[in-house]
Motif scaffolding. Structure first.
Motif, PDB file in Angstrom:
ATOM      1  N   LEU A   1      13.946 -23.517 -17.301  1.00  0.00           N
ATOM      2  CA  LEU A   1      15.125 -23.050 -16.583  1.00  0.00           C
ATOM      3  C   LEU A   1      16.389 -23.770 -17.054  1.00  0.00           C
ATOM      4  CD1 LEU A   1      13.641 -22.843 -12.967  1.00  0.00           C
ATOM      5  CD2 LEU A   1      14.404 -20.913 -14.366  1.00  0.00           C
ATOM      6  N   ASN A   2      16.225 -25.051 -17.430  1.00  0.00           N
ATOM      7  CA  ASN A   2      17.395 -25.870 -17.783  1.00  0.00           C
ATOM      8  C   ASN A   2      17.573 -26.087 -19.278  1.00  0.00           C
ATOM      9  OD1 ASN A   2      17.973 -26.128 -15.077  1.00  0.00           O
ATOM     10  ND2 ASN A   2      17.122 -28.174 -14.862  1.00  0.00           N
ATOM     11  N   ASP A   3      16.710 -25.513 -20.095  1.00  0.00           N
ATOM     12  CA  ASP A   3      16.773 -25.717 -21.538  1.00  0.00           C
ATOM     13  C   ASP A   3      18.147 -25.295 -22.075  1.00  0.00           C
ATOM     14  OD1 ASP A   3      16.422 -25.922 -24.248  1.00  0.00           O
ATOM     15  OD2 ASP A   3      14.689 -24.592 -24.373  1.00  0.00           O
ATOM     16  N   PRO A   4      18.911 -26.235 -22.671  1.00  0.00           N
ATOM     17  CA  PRO A   4      20.258 -25.898 -23.171  1.00  0.00           C
ATOM     18  C   PRO A   4      20.241 -24.793 -24.218  1.00  0.00           C
ATOM     19  CG  PRO A   4      19.945 -28.278 -23.097  1.00  0.00           C
ATOM     20  CD  PRO A   4      18.594 -27.655 -22.843  1.00  0.00           C
ATOM     21  N   GLU A   5      19.145 -24.676 -24.963  1.00  0.00           N
ATOM     22  CA  GLU A   5      19.049 -23.644 -25.988  1.00  0.00           C
ATOM     23  C   GLU A   5      18.408 -22.365 -25.450  1.00  0.00           C
ATOM     24  OE1 GLU A   5      17.031 -25.268 -29.327  1.00  0.00           O
ATOM     25  OE2 GLU A   5      18.499 -26.878 -29.640  1.00  0.00           O
ATOM     26  N   GLY A   6      18.087 -22.380 -24.148  1.00  0.00           N
ATOM     27  CA  GLY A   6      17.465 -21.209 -23.546  1.00  0.00           C
ATOM     28  C   GLY A   6      18.278 -20.701 -22.372  1.00  0.00           C
ATOM     29  N   LEU A   7      17.703 -20.811 -21.169  1.00  0.00           N
ATOM     30  CA  LEU A   7      18.351 -20.261 -19.973  1.00  0.00           C
ATOM     31  C   LEU A   7      19.530 -21.112 -19.502  1.00  0.00           C
ATOM     32  CD1 LEU A   7      15.044 -19.299 -18.141  1.00  0.00           C
ATOM     33  CD2 LEU A   7      16.652 -17.741 -19.241  1.00  0.00           C
ATOM     34  N   ASN A   8      19.423 -22.445 -19.680  1.00  0.00           N
ATOM     35  CA  ASN A   8      20.522 -23.374 -19.380  1.00  0.00           C
ATOM     36  C   ASN A   8      21.133 -23.139 -17.995  1.00  0.00           C
ATOM     37  OD1 ASN A   8      22.215 -25.518 -19.989  1.00  0.00           O
ATOM     38  ND2 ASN A   8      23.783 -24.213 -20.901  1.00  0.00           N
ATOM     39  N   LEU A   9      20.277 -23.100 -16.965  1.00  0.00           N
ATOM     40  CA  LEU A   9      20.746 -22.826 -15.611  1.00  0.00           C
ATOM     41  C   LEU A   9      21.283 -24.064 -14.898  1.00  0.00           C
ATOM     42  CD1 LEU A   9      17.990 -20.372 -14.301  1.00  0.00           C
ATOM     43  CD2 LEU A   9      20.214 -19.825 -15.286  1.00  0.00           C
ATOM     44  N   GLY A  10      20.913 -25.250 -15.379  1.00  0.00           N
ATOM     45  CA  GLY A  10      21.403 -26.473 -14.750  1.00  0.00           C
ATOM     46  C   GLY A  10      20.898 -26.665 -13.332  1.00  0.00           C
ATOM     47  N   LEU A  11      19.668 -26.246 -13.066  1.00  0.00           N
ATOM     48  CA  LEU A  11      19.091 -26.392 -11.724  1.00  0.00           C
ATOM     49  C   LEU A  11      18.762 -27.855 -11.470  1.00  0.00           C
ATOM     50  CD1 LEU A  11      18.023 -24.869  -9.214  1.00  0.00           C
ATOM     51  CD2 LEU A  11      15.809 -24.724 -10.355  1.00  0.00           C
ATOM     52  N   GLY A  12      19.333 -28.429 -10.434  1.00  0.00           N
ATOM     53  CA  GLY A  12      19.175 -29.852 -10.158  1.00  0.00           C
ATOM     54  C   GLY A  12      18.058 -30.172  -9.190  1.00  0.00           C
ATOM     55  N   PHE A  13      17.744 -31.457  -9.087  1.00  0.00           N
ATOM     56  CA  PHE A  13      16.705 -31.952  -8.178  1.00  0.00           C
ATOM     57  C   PHE A  13      17.042 -31.573  -6.733  1.00  0.00           C
ATOM     58  CE2 PHE A  13      14.006 -34.865  -5.923  1.00  0.00           C
ATOM     59  CZ  PHE A  13      12.999 -35.241  -6.798  1.00  0.00           C
ATOM     60  N   GLY A  14      18.301 -31.805  -6.364  1.00  0.00           N
ATOM     61  CA  GLY A  14      18.734 -31.496  -5.005  1.00  0.00           C
ATOM     62  C   GLY A  14      18.679 -30.012  -4.704  1.00  0.00           C
ATOM     63  N   GLN A  15      19.069 -29.179  -5.685  1.00  0.00           N
ATOM     64  CA  GLN A  15      19.000 -27.734  -5.492  1.00  0.00           C
ATOM     65  C   GLN A  15      17.566 -27.283  -5.258  1.00  0.00           C
ATOM     66  OE1 GLN A  15      21.490 -26.755  -9.117  1.00  0.00           O
ATOM     67  NE2 GLN A  15      22.018 -25.012  -7.830  1.00  0.00           N
ATOM     68  N   TRP A  16      16.652 -27.832  -6.056  1.00  0.00           N
ATOM     69  CA  TRP A  16      15.228 -27.480  -5.897  1.00  0.00           C
ATOM     70  C   TRP A  16      14.766 -27.804  -4.480  1.00  0.00           C
ATOM     71  CZ3 TRP A  16      11.573 -25.774  -9.733  1.00  0.00           C
ATOM     72  CH2 TRP A  16      10.258 -25.725  -9.274  1.00  0.00           C
ATOM     73  N   MET A  17      15.062 -29.014  -4.027  1.00  0.00           N
ATOM     74  CA  MET A  17      14.619 -29.420  -2.696  1.00  0.00           C
ATOM     75  C   MET A  17      15.310 -28.629  -1.589  1.00  0.00           C
ATOM     76  SD  MET A  17      13.938 -33.512  -2.589  1.00  0.00           S
ATOM     77  CE  MET A  17      13.198 -33.316  -0.965  1.00  0.00           C
ATOM     78  N   MET A  18      16.522 -28.163  -1.855  1.00  0.00           N
ATOM     79  CA  MET A  18      17.285 -27.446  -0.834  1.00  0.00           C
ATOM     80  C   MET A  18      16.523 -26.225  -0.320  1.00  0.00           C
ATOM     81  SD  MET A  18      21.096 -25.780  -1.165  1.00  0.00           S
ATOM     82  CE  MET A  18      20.571 -24.600  -2.438  1.00  0.00           C
ATOM     83  N   PHE A  19      15.825 -25.535  -1.224  1.00  0.00           N
ATOM     84  CA  PHE A  19      15.100 -24.355  -0.763  1.00  0.00           C
ATOM     85  C   PHE A  19      13.592 -24.555  -0.702  1.00  0.00           C
ATOM     86  CE2 PHE A  19      15.916 -23.806  -5.319  1.00  0.00           C
ATOM     87  CZ  PHE A  19      14.687 -23.437  -5.830  1.00  0.00           C
ATOM     88  N   MET A  20      13.049 -25.499  -1.479  1.00  0.00           N
ATOM     89  CA  MET A  20      11.598 -25.673  -1.494  1.00  0.00           C
ATOM     90  C   MET A  20      11.105 -26.595  -0.374  1.00  0.00           C
ATOM     91  SD  MET A  20      10.453 -23.673  -3.763  1.00  0.00           S
ATOM     92  CE  MET A  20       8.773 -24.190  -4.018  1.00  0.00           C
ATOM     93  N   PHE A  21      11.906 -27.583   0.006  1.00  0.00           N
ATOM     94  CA  PHE A  21      11.490 -28.491   1.080  1.00  0.00           C
ATOM     95  C   PHE A  21      11.280 -27.749   2.401  1.00  0.00           C
ATOM     96  CE2 PHE A  21      12.378 -31.442   4.585  1.00  0.00           C
ATOM     97  CZ  PHE A  21      11.443 -32.431   4.319  1.00  0.00           C
TER      98      PHE A  21
END
Length: 501
Positions: free
Chosen positions: A241-261
């Protein structure tokens, strides 16, 4: 990395049992047949005419990558050798036969097409996501070494009192919380050890023991969804998801926890009610006695402060600009400089998991750098596929495979392919929330697979207590797996359509 943990004997017994099941002398003939199958399929794909693939402009290097991918798939599914050994074989095969450091006659660029950069293949082991893994392992080792884990368990379980139903809820929530930051195998071993005196208090004719024993693997498996470091499939998804040469979405640790926690908390409460329905307690109260606690001294204070700082930085990565991979190196540095972690402790890092993941990253690099991914996209009309079908098929395949083989191996196989498919579909994925819905959905499916004792190490550890029968595990595992995938897919779909990820 488990020999510091309470319940290490459970982990050791599980590993010995698993090794005997796979490599017992009576299985020699079956193992030889598996090896023969892998060799035949790999050599066939390696040497058959390229036009048989139906992929335009397929080069010899790309054909070898296909063969190596098939080799990895069969080796991981059939478990001919350990998963990490297969990953090393992947990297070596790519270096020897597909890279600019390979066997000279085999890697003539004029004959075989674009070859891979050997430094990039080797760099799979030093990918930033690998640093995230190592940081998580170091935190877990430091917590155990200083007794922070036992102290936290003691403090956090105390508010749940002595009512049987609340004790069950306490073990579910605390196990789930620990599994977000610590290996689910180590968490399960520790929590099952804390349950041992509780088991003795409950009458053998009741079903309370089953409920408590089952609560540990269910919570350990579901809890891993909560953070990017909770389970390997999460970090693998994050890489693509965050691969600079691919999707480069910049999904952060906090963002992940915001919806998964919140999802994990909801699932844990659902599993609590489910366990109480299937396995009701006949004894209304139990007394909790947890031995051990936090050691006093400078190192313990360093661990507490570093833990808090690391979690705060992880949660605020979008504000500070320090990504989660870099943050993971901070506790490693602090613990090394202060003597909390020694060279002996480094030997306890779960290097097999790291090698396992690195092999998957090498496969993904090979698919893209060889040009195979681009050729496949041009030759296969991914854009015509139904987005919903991709999501359901990806989740179903991951769920089925993860019940029988390592969920890390499953994610390592599926994520590179799905990243390519998603890239080819482009805006057509918008109706279901985009690429994150697919990749995070697959990570959720991997954690939802818990039907059999062999599905995950926590399942096997709970089964080894003797209180859980396979039919009980299958019933709870299937129902919770379906619920977690339905709610999980629905959540990432909602977050994707609202452009929150």
């Amino acid at each position: 990395m488990f020999n510091n943990y309470k319940g290490f004997h459970l982990v050791q017994t599980y590993q010995e049992m698993r090794h005997m099941r796979k490599y017992h002398p009576s299985n020699t003939t079956v193992r030889l047949l598996k090896i023969a199958l892998v060799a035949i399929v790999t050599l066939l794909l390696w040497n058959m005419p390229s036009e048989w693939y139906g992929i335009q402009n397929l080069t010899i290097i790309q054909q070898r990558v296909i063969a190596i991918f098939a080799f990895a798939t069969l080796m991981w599914i059939l478990e001919v050798v350990s998963s990490w050994a297969t990953s090393i074989a992947i990297i070596v095969l790519m270096l020897l036969f597909c890279s600019d450091s390979g066997i000279a006659p085999m890697v003539d660029k004029e004959v075989v097409g674009n070859i891979l950069d050997h430094k990039s293949i080797m760099a799979s082991f030093a990918d930033p996501i690998i640093m995230l893994f190592i940081g998580g392992f170091v935190l877990a080792i430091a917590a155990t070494k200083t007794g922070l884990d036992a102290q936290l368990a003691k403090v956090l379980l105390k508010p749940f009192g002595s009512k049987s139903e609340m004790v069950l809820l306490g073990f579910l929530l605390i196990t789930g919380l620990f599994s977000m930051f610590v290996s689910n195998t180590a968490t399960a071993a520790m929590m099952l050890t804390f349950l041992t005196p509780v088991f003795r208090q409950l009458p053998p004719e009741g079903k309370g023991r089953i409920a408590l024993a089952m609560s540990i693997p269910v919570a350990a498996n579901l809890g891993g969804m909560g953070t990017p470091i909770g389970t390997p499939p999460n970090t693998i998804a994050l890489k693509y998801l965050n691969d600079p040469e691919g999707l480069n979405l910049g999904l952060g640790f906090g963002q992940w926890m915001m919806f998964m926690f919140p999802l994990v908390v909801v699932l844990l409460f659902i599993s609590w009610r489910l366990l109480l329905k299937f396995f009701p307690f006949t004894q209304k109260t139990v007394e909790m006695k947890i031995e051990g606690g936090m050691e006093k001294g400078f190192q313990s204070k360093v661990v507490i402060v570093t833990f808090i700082l690391t979690i705060v930085l992880w949660l605020s990565d979008q504000i500070t600009g320090i990504n989660s991979n870099t943050v993971a190196m901070i506790p490693f540095c602090v613990f090394a400089l202060t003597g909390v972690i020694t060279k002996r402790d480094l030997e306890q890092i779960n290097w097999s998991v790291i090698w396992m993941v690195a092999g998957g990253f090498a496969l993904g690099y090979g698919l893209n750098a060889s040009g195979l991914a681009a050729n496949a996209v041009e030759s296969i009309p991914f854009g015509e596929f139904s987005p919903l079908l991709i999501l359901i098929l990806g989740g179903a395949i991951c769920y089925l495979l993860s019940n029988f083989i390592s969920n890390s191996a499953t994610a390592a196989l599926l994520m590179p392919i799905l990243a390519i498919v998603c890239g080819a579909m482009g805006d057509k994925l918008d109706p279901i929330g985009g690429t994150p819905t697919i990749l995070i959905g697959v990570a959720i499916a991997a954690s939802s697979a818990m039907i059999l004792p062999i599905s995950t190490p926590p399942n096997a550890l709970a089964f080894s207590t003797g209180f859980v029968q396979q039919k009980d595990m299958s019933k709870v595992g299937l129902i919770m797996g379906i619920i977690s995938m339905v709610l999980g897919f629905g959540l990432v779909f909602l977050m994707g359509t609202l452009k929150l990820i």
